[in-house]
Motif scaffolding. Structure first.
Motif, mmCIF file in Angstrom:
data_model
loop_
_atom_site.group_PDB
_atom_site.id
_atom_site.type_symbol
_atom_site.label_atom_id
_atom_site.label_comp_id
_atom_site.label_asym_id
_atom_site.label_seq_id
_atom_site.Cartn_x
_atom_site.Cartn_y
_atom_site.Cartn_z
ATOM 1 N N GLN A 111 0.830 -1.214 0.000
ATOM 2 C CA GLN A 111 0.000 0.000 0.000
ATOM 3 C C GLN A 111 0.861 1.260 0.000
ATOM 4 O OE1 GLN A 111 -3.362 0.504 -0.279
ATOM 5 N NE2 GLN A 111 -3.491 -1.670 -0.733
ATOM 6 N N ALA A 112 1.905 1.278 0.802
ATOM 7 C CA ALA A 112 2.785 2.448 0.855
ATOM 8 C C ALA A 112 3.478 2.663 -0.491
ATOM 9 C CB ALA A 112 3.820 2.277 1.973
ATOM 10 N N PHE A 113 3.975 1.599 -1.077
ATOM 11 C CA PHE A 113 4.647 1.697 -2.361
ATOM 12 C C PHE A 113 3.683 2.170 -3.446
ATOM 13 C CE2 PHE A 113 6.138 -0.084 -6.399
ATOM 14 C CZ PHE A 113 7.408 0.482 -6.449
ATOM 15 N N ALA A 114 2.500 1.580 -3.498
ATOM 16 C CA ALA A 114 1.517 1.975 -4.500
ATOM 17 C C ALA A 114 1.101 3.433 -4.308
ATOM 18 C CB ALA A 114 0.299 1.061 -4.446
ATOM 19 N N GLY A 115 0.969 3.851 -3.075
ATOM 20 C CA GLY A 115 0.631 5.259 -2.807
ATOM 21 C C GLY A 115 1.695 6.210 -3.319
ATOM 22 N N MET A 116 2.949 5.828 -3.134
ATOM 23 C CA MET A 116 4.047 6.648 -3.660
ATOM 24 C C MET A 116 4.021 6.665 -5.184
ATOM 25 S SD MET A 116 7.159 5.681 -0.991
ATOM 26 C CE MET A 116 8.245 5.481 -2.338
ATOM 27 N N MET A 117 3.715 5.547 -5.779
ATOM 28 C CA MET A 117 3.659 5.473 -7.245
ATOM 29 C C MET A 117 2.533 6.346 -7.799
ATOM 30 S SD MET A 117 6.167 3.751 -8.430
ATOM 31 C CE MET A 117 7.042 4.685 -7.173
ATOM 32 N N VAL A 118 1.390 6.355 -7.119
ATOM 33 C CA VAL A 118 0.288 7.217 -7.544
ATOM 34 C C VAL A 118 0.743 8.671 -7.508
ATOM 35 C CG1 VAL A 118 -1.995 8.106 -6.923
ATOM 36 C CG2 VAL A 118 -1.579 5.644 -6.912
ATOM 37 N N ALA A 119 1.328 9.075 -6.406
ATOM 38 C CA ALA A 119 1.760 10.474 -6.256
ATOM 39 C C ALA A 119 2.798 10.860 -7.308
ATOM 40 C CB ALA A 119 2.322 10.695 -4.847
ATOM 41 N N GLU A 120 3.757 10.014 -7.541
ATOM 42 C CA GLU A 120 4.818 10.333 -8.505
ATOM 43 C C GLU A 120 4.302 10.348 -9.946
ATOM 44 O OE1 GLU A 120 7.799 11.545 -7.671
ATOM 45 O OE2 GLU A 120 6.987 11.410 -5.649
ATOM 46 N N HIS A 121 3.427 9.412 -10.271
ATOM 47 C CA HIS A 121 2.875 9.391 -11.628
ATOM 48 C C HIS A 121 1.965 10.592 -11.861
ATOM 49 C CE1 HIS A 121 4.575 5.392 -11.886
ATOM 50 N NE2 HIS A 121 4.271 5.371 -13.173
ATOM 51 N N GLN A 122 1.265 11.032 -10.828
ATOM 52 C CA GLN A 122 0.428 12.225 -10.967
ATOM 53 C C GLN A 122 1.276 13.469 -11.203
ATOM 54 O OE1 GLN A 122 -1.909 11.905 -7.346
ATOM 55 N NE2 GLN A 122 -3.652 11.139 -8.506
ATOM 56 N N LYS A 123 2.502 13.468 -10.755
ATOM 57 C CA LYS A 123 3.414 14.588 -11.007
ATOM 58 C C LYS A 123 4.008 14.530 -12.408
ATOM 59 C CE LYS A 123 5.095 14.783 -6.241
ATOM 60 N NZ LYS A 123 6.313 14.554 -5.420
ATOM 61 N N ILE A 124 4.390 13.355 -12.851
ATOM 62 C CA ILE A 124 5.149 13.230 -14.096
ATOM 63 C C ILE A 124 4.258 13.252 -15.339
ATOM 64 C CG2 ILE A 124 5.281 10.714 -14.263
ATOM 65 C CD1 ILE A 124 8.247 12.994 -14.859
ATOM 66 N N ILE A 125 3.055 12.714 -15.248
ATOM 67 C CA ILE A 125 2.182 12.655 -16.434
ATOM 68 C C ILE A 125 1.918 14.041 -17.015
ATOM 69 C CG2 ILE A 125 -0.164 12.094 -17.215
ATOM 70 C CD1 ILE A 125 0.112 9.482 -15.568
ATOM 71 N N PRO A 126 1.591 15.054 -16.213
ATOM 72 C CA PRO A 126 1.392 16.379 -16.811
ATOM 73 C C PRO A 126 2.648 16.927 -17.511
ATOM 74 C CG PRO A 126 0.462 16.321 -14.620
ATOM 75 C CD PRO A 126 1.228 15.042 -14.797
ATOM 76 N N LEU A 127 3.815 16.580 -17.014
ATOM 77 C CA LEU A 127 5.053 17.019 -17.666
ATOM 78 C C LEU A 127 5.206 16.353 -19.027
ATOM 79 C CD1 LEU A 127 7.465 16.945 -14.604
ATOM 80 C CD2 LEU A 127 6.284 18.919 -15.587
ATOM 81 N N TYR A 128 4.889 15.081 -19.095
ATOM 82 C CA TYR A 128 4.941 14.370 -20.380
ATOM 83 C C TYR A 128 3.896 14.933 -21.340
ATOM 84 C CZ TYR A 128 8.279 10.595 -19.487
ATOM 85 O OH TYR A 128 9.422 9.857 -19.279
ATOM 86 N N GLU A 129 2.703 15.220 -20.812
ATOM 87 C CA GLU A 129 1.654 15.791 -21.660
ATOM 88 C C GLU A 129 2.079 17.149 -22.211
ATOM 89 O OE1 GLU A 129 -2.279 13.752 -19.645
ATOM 90 O OE2 GLU A 129 -1.542 15.646 -18.821
#
Length: 61
Positions: free
Chosen positions: A8-26
């Protein structure tokens, strides 16, 4: 941490990091001046979005 708590902790970190990086890629796909970087962003977005969806599914358990 171990087991479900670690997952759960790892997945939560992955959600947060992907939410940051996706807009940059977009942004890179829309406004990128370097064609190679734009291509990398365009090719990477589907994978990042899939990873975000999978991480969200884990945290929803």
């Amino acid at each position: 941490m171990k087991g479900e708590a670690l997952d759960q902790a790892f997945a939560g970190m992955m959600v947060a990091e992907h939410q940051k990086i996706i807009p940059l890629y977009e942004r890179a796909t829309n406004d990128g001046h370097n064609p190679k970087l734009r291509q990398i962003a365009e090719e990477g977005l589907p994978m990042l979005r899939d990873h975000l969806q999978r991480a969200r599914a884990i945290t929803a358990k």
